[in-house]
Scaffold this motif. Structure first.
Motif, PDB file in Angstrom:
ATOM      1  N   THR A  44       0.830  -1.211   0.000  1.00 45.15           N
ATOM      2  CA  THR A  44       0.000   0.000   0.000  1.00 45.15           C
ATOM      3  C   THR A  44       0.865   1.263   0.000  1.00 45.15           C
ATOM      4  OG1 THR A  44      -0.160  -0.100   2.429  1.00 45.15           O
ATOM      5  CG2 THR A  44      -1.959  -1.101   1.155  1.00 45.15           C
ATOM      6  N   THR A  45       2.177   1.101  -0.133  1.00 44.81           N
ATOM      7  CA  THR A  45       3.111   2.227  -0.156  1.00 44.81           C
ATOM      8  C   THR A  45       3.790   2.282  -1.520  1.00 44.81           C
ATOM      9  OG1 THR A  45       3.512   1.938   2.216  1.00 44.81           O
ATOM     10  CG2 THR A  45       5.084   3.306   0.990  1.00 44.81           C
ATOM     11  N   MET A  46       3.768   3.469  -2.145  1.00 42.93           N
ATOM     12  CA  MET A  46       4.222   3.594  -3.529  1.00 42.93           C
ATOM     13  C   MET A  46       5.646   3.110  -3.746  1.00 42.93           C
ATOM     14  SD  MET A  46       4.469   6.935  -6.057  1.00 42.93           S
ATOM     15  CE  MET A  46       2.852   6.842  -6.804  1.00 42.93           C
ATOM     16  N   ARG A  47       6.589   3.514  -2.905  1.00 42.62           N
ATOM     17  CA  ARG A  47       7.987   3.167  -3.187  1.00 42.62           C
ATOM     18  C   ARG A  47       8.222   1.662  -3.151  1.00 42.62           C
ATOM     19  NH1 ARG A  47      11.626   4.441   2.135  1.00 42.62           N
ATOM     20  NH2 ARG A  47      10.014   4.190   3.707  1.00 42.62           N
ATOM     21  N   LEU A 121      -0.127  12.700  -3.536  1.00 41.78           N
ATOM     22  CA  LEU A 121       0.460  12.360  -4.834  1.00 41.78           C
ATOM     23  C   LEU A 121       0.897  10.899  -4.928  1.00 41.78           C
ATOM     24  CD1 LEU A 121       2.638  15.551  -5.457  1.00 41.78           C
ATOM     25  CD2 LEU A 121       0.436  14.988  -6.496  1.00 41.78           C
ATOM     26  N   CYS A 122       1.166  10.265  -3.775  1.00 38.93           N
ATOM     27  CA  CYS A 122       1.678   8.890  -3.775  1.00 38.93           C
ATOM     28  C   CYS A 122       0.716   7.915  -3.103  1.00 38.93           C
ATOM     29  CB  CYS A 122       3.050   8.845  -3.098  1.00 38.93           C
ATOM     30  SG  CYS A 122       4.276   9.907  -3.892  1.00 38.93           S
ATOM     31  N   SER A 123      -0.586   8.158  -3.282  1.00 38.69           N
ATOM     32  CA  SER A 123      -1.607   7.279  -2.727  1.00 38.69           C
ATOM     33  C   SER A 123      -1.656   5.962  -3.506  1.00 38.69           C
ATOM     34  CB  SER A 123      -2.977   7.965  -2.806  1.00 38.69           C
ATOM     35  OG  SER A 123      -3.344   8.167  -4.160  1.00 38.69           O
ATOM     36  N   LEU A 128      -1.301   2.921  -8.737  1.00 34.90           N
ATOM     37  CA  LEU A 128      -1.873   2.093  -9.804  1.00 34.90           C
ATOM     38  C   LEU A 128      -1.834   2.826 -11.136  1.00 34.90           C
ATOM     39  CD1 LEU A 128      -3.325  -0.508 -10.631  1.00 34.90           C
ATOM     40  CD2 LEU A 128      -5.494   0.590 -10.011  1.00 34.90           C
ATOM     41  N   HIS A 129      -2.223   4.104 -11.104  1.00 32.58           N
ATOM     42  CA  HIS A 129      -2.164   4.911 -12.328  1.00 32.58           C
ATOM     43  C   HIS A 129      -0.719   5.023 -12.826  1.00 32.58           C
ATOM     44  CE1 HIS A 129      -6.166   7.078 -11.148  1.00 32.58           C
ATOM     45  NE2 HIS A 129      -6.358   5.857 -11.646  1.00 32.58           N
ATOM     46  N   GLY A 130       0.205   5.178 -11.886  1.00 30.83           N
ATOM     47  CA  GLY A 130       1.617   5.293 -12.248  1.00 30.83           C
ATOM     48  C   GLY A 130       2.140   4.046 -12.944  1.00 30.83           C
ATOM     49  N   ILE A 131       1.741   2.871 -12.449  1.00 29.89           N
ATOM     50  CA  ILE A 131       2.181   1.606 -13.059  1.00 29.89           C
ATOM     51  C   ILE A 131       1.648   1.483 -14.482  1.00 29.89           C
ATOM     52  CG2 ILE A 131       1.967  -0.904 -12.926  1.00 29.89           C
ATOM     53  CD1 ILE A 131       1.938  -0.597  -9.866  1.00 29.89           C
ATOM     54  N   VAL A 132       0.396   1.889 -14.700  1.00 23.40           N
ATOM     55  CA  VAL A 132      -0.193   1.857 -16.044  1.00 23.40           C
ATOM     56  C   VAL A 132       0.578   2.799 -16.977  1.00 23.40           C
ATOM     57  CG1 VAL A 132      -2.237   2.390 -17.420  1.00 23.40           C
ATOM     58  CG2 VAL A 132      -2.488   1.213 -15.228  1.00 23.40           C
ATOM     59  N   ILE A 133       0.874   4.012 -16.488  1.00 17.36           N
ATOM     60  CA  ILE A 133       1.613   4.992 -17.296  1.00 17.36           C
ATOM     61  C   ILE A 133       3.016   4.479 -17.616  1.00 17.36           C
ATOM     62  CG2 ILE A 133       2.655   7.306 -17.257  1.00 17.36           C
ATOM     63  CD1 ILE A 133       0.209   8.193 -15.581  1.00 17.36           C
ATOM     64  N   ILE A 134       3.661   3.842 -16.637  1.00 17.23           N
ATOM     65  CA  ILE A 134       5.002   3.283 -16.848  1.00 17.23           C
ATOM     66  C   ILE A 134       4.980   2.269 -17.987  1.00 17.23           C
ATOM     67  CG2 ILE A 134       6.684   1.667 -15.840  1.00 17.23           C
ATOM     68  CD1 ILE A 134       6.197   3.155 -13.152  1.00 17.23           C
ATOM     69  N   HIS A 135       3.980   1.392 -18.005  1.00 21.07           N
ATOM     70  CA  HIS A 135       3.909   0.364 -19.050  1.00 21.07           C
ATOM     71  C   HIS A 135       3.535   0.960 -20.408  1.00 21.07           C
ATOM     72  CE1 HIS A 135       4.141  -2.431 -15.667  1.00 21.07           C
ATOM     73  NE2 HIS A 135       4.380  -3.384 -16.552  1.00 21.07           N
ATOM     74  N   ILE A 136       2.724   2.006 -20.409  1.00 22.38           N
ATOM     75  CA  ILE A 136       2.387   2.667 -21.678  1.00 22.38           C
ATOM     76  C   ILE A 136       3.625   3.331 -22.275  1.00 22.38           C
ATOM     77  CG2 ILE A 136       1.109   4.591 -22.717  1.00 22.38           C
ATOM     78  CD1 ILE A 136      -1.183   3.959 -20.775  1.00 22.38           C
ATOM     79  N   LEU A 137       4.351   4.077 -21.445  1.00 27.49           N
ATOM     80  CA  LEU A 137       5.569   4.745 -21.916  1.00 27.49           C
ATOM     81  C   LEU A 137       6.609   3.728 -22.374  1.00 27.49           C
ATOM     82  CD1 LEU A 137       5.988   7.568 -19.214  1.00 27.49           C
ATOM     83  CD2 LEU A 137       5.266   7.838 -21.596  1.00 27.49           C
ATOM     84  N   SER A 138       6.697   2.604 -21.666  1.00 29.30           N
ATOM     85  CA  SER A 138       7.693   1.581 -22.001  1.00 29.30           C
ATOM     86  C   SER A 138       7.353   0.843 -23.292  1.00 29.30           C
ATOM     87  CB  SER A 138       7.805   0.572 -20.852  1.00 29.30           C
ATOM     88  OG  SER A 138       8.184   1.214 -19.651  1.00 29.30           O
ATOM     89  N   SER A 139       6.075   0.809 -23.641  1.00 30.86           N
ATOM     90  CA  SER A 139       5.654   0.070 -24.843  1.00 30.86           C
ATOM     91  C   SER A 139       5.805   0.885 -26.121  1.00 30.86           C
ATOM     92  CB  SER A 139       4.193  -0.375 -24.692  1.00 30.86           C
ATOM     93  OG  SER A 139       3.330   0.751 -24.671  1.00 30.86           O
ATOM     94  N   LEU A 140       5.905   2.209 -26.026  1.00 33.26           N
ATOM     95  CA  LEU A 140       5.944   3.052 -27.231  1.00 33.26           C
ATOM     96  C   LEU A 140       7.124   2.737 -28.161  1.00 33.26           C
ATOM     97  CD1 LEU A 140       4.799   6.524 -25.799  1.00 33.26           C
ATOM     98  CD2 LEU A 140       3.461   4.840 -27.092  1.00 33.26           C
ATOM     99  N   PRO A 141       8.379   2.611 -27.644  1.00 30.67           N
ATOM    100  CA  PRO A 141       9.490   2.272 -28.554  1.00 30.67           C
ATOM    101  C   PRO A 141       9.274   0.943 -29.277  1.00 30.67           C
ATOM    102  CG  PRO A 141      10.331   3.055 -26.456  1.00 30.67           C
ATOM    103  CD  PRO A 141       8.862   2.849 -26.280  1.00 30.67           C
ATOM    104  N   CYS A 142       8.727  -0.037 -28.564  1.00 31.86           N
ATOM    105  CA  CYS A 142       8.478  -1.359 -29.154  1.00 31.86           C
ATOM    106  C   CYS A 142       7.413  -1.254 -30.247  1.00 31.86           C
ATOM    107  CB  CYS A 142       8.032  -2.335 -28.068  1.00 31.86           C
ATOM    108  SG  CYS A 142       7.578  -3.964 -28.686  1.00 31.86           S
ATOM    109  N   ILE A 143       6.368  -0.474 -30.007  1.00 30.92           N
ATOM    110  CA  ILE A 143       5.293  -0.315 -30.992  1.00 30.92           C
ATOM    111  C   ILE A 143       5.836   0.310 -32.279  1.00 30.92           C
ATOM    112  CG2 ILE A 143       3.157   0.947 -31.501  1.00 30.92           C
ATOM    113  CD1 ILE A 143       2.416   0.602 -28.522  1.00 30.92           C
ATOM    114  N   VAL A 144       6.641   1.359 -32.120  1.00 32.11           N
ATOM    115  CA  VAL A 144       7.225   2.029 -33.294  1.00 32.11           C
ATOM    116  C   VAL A 144       8.134   1.072 -34.059  1.00 32.11           C
ATOM    117  CG1 VAL A 144       8.772   3.880 -34.044  1.00 32.11           C
ATOM    118  CG2 VAL A 144       7.072   4.324 -32.258  1.00 32.11           C
TER     119      VAL A 144
END
Length: 300
Positions: A44-47, A121-123, A128-144
């Motif tokens: 339940t802790t972001m870090r 900011l770190c609730s 959860l939103h941060g993890i989704v954003i991390i995977h979206i950003l990480s997938s962009l180079p592979c998609i291109v």
């Protein structure tokens, strides 16, 4: 003939050493992941959640890269569609770890420089939103990268048996330049984030006093370790291009370079994760120690 046998023996020794390292790091990471789930405070802790994300990402990445390394060395071929699937997963999780490390650095920045807003900011929801954003950003180079390959490759190539390396996806020379440009862009953004966080935390550290000063300097050291780990992870992005150039020169040199790159830029940065939070973090270390000694205590 004897010289060839000796060379092959030495190379096999290197690969056996890699297997030992991979198994060791996977066991350590799995132990840490199990420890993470033993206490509600951790998940339940972001870090700590981001720490667990890096551990899971590292486990998957190490396992798949090791399989491909063995396939490449022994010349095993696999169907192209299977190679593409593995490459998609590897491309994604090659970026997940450095992007997550950048997010962890930002979390330390918020905790130390904006303590009043840290809870907001770190609730868990923000995590959860941060993890989704991390995977979206990480997938962009592979998609291109793969979009260009799918647009250029013939239909028959998907059923061919090939030795699975990143080089087989580069049909046009400019693909490598584009991929390098994307990697450098990510590298630049992550470096700016690390430097920004480090400078601001240092500013707060100089102004702090007593316990706050001690806590702030500990956060500063954590960000410094993240910077080192991130640098090693990002150097890995250039390894395929270096190896492709060396491959044209000499096969034995190519194998030696690939061995060094694997140890220095894949294994090394991923063994820093357990050090940064698994051993340096007092709360997690005590939980790990209790979990590890649980079996021995039960016997007594």
């Amino acid at each position: 003939m004897a010289a060839n046998i000796t060379t092959e023996y030495k190379i096999n020794d290197k690969f056996m050493l890699i297997q030992v390292f991979v198994v060791l790091f996977l066991c350590i990471n799995l132990l840490l992941i199990t420890t993470f789930f033993t206490k509600e405070f951790f998940y339940t802790t972001m870090r700590y959640v981001l720490f667990a994300v890096t551990l899971m990402s590292d486990c998957l990445f190490l396992f798949l890269t090791n399989i491909l390394l063995l396939f490449t060395y022994y010349g095993y071929t696999i169907q192209m569609w299977l190679c593409i699937t593995i490459h998609i997963v590897l491309s994604l999780y090659m970026f997940v770890t450095p992007v997550t490390l950048t997010a962890m650095t930002l979390e330390r920045y918020v905790a130390i420089c904006l303590p009043l807003r840290h809870t907001e900011l770190c609730s868990p929801r923000s995590t959860l939103h941060g993890i989704v954003i991390i995977h979206i950003l990480s997938s962009l180079p592979c998609i291109v990268f793969l979009s260009i390959f799918f647009a250029s490759a013939s239909y028959g190539s998907y059923t061919q048996g090939r030795v699975c390396t990143v080089e087989i996806f580069i049909i046009h020379r400019w693909q490598g330049h584009l991929n390098s440009a994307i990697n450098q862009f990510y590298f630049l953004i992550m470096c700016i984030t690390i430097v920004f966080s480090y400078v601001n935390i240092m500013r707060v550290a100089k102004a702090a006093s007593g316990e706050d000063k001690k806590s702030t300097w500990r956060g500063l050291r954590t960000v410094g370790l993240h910077a080192l780990q991130l640098l090693l992870c990002l150097i890995q992005l250039w390894c395929p291009f270096i190896e492709a150039a060396v491959f044209k020169i000499n096969l034995i040199l190519f194998r030696n370079v690939r061995f060094f790159n694997y140890i220095a830029f894949i294994l090394a940065p991923r063994c820093l994760s357990p050090l940064i939070y698994g051993l340096r973090d007092e709360m997690f270390f005590h939980a790990l120690k209790r979990f590890a000694l649980c079996g021995l205590r039960k016997k007594h």
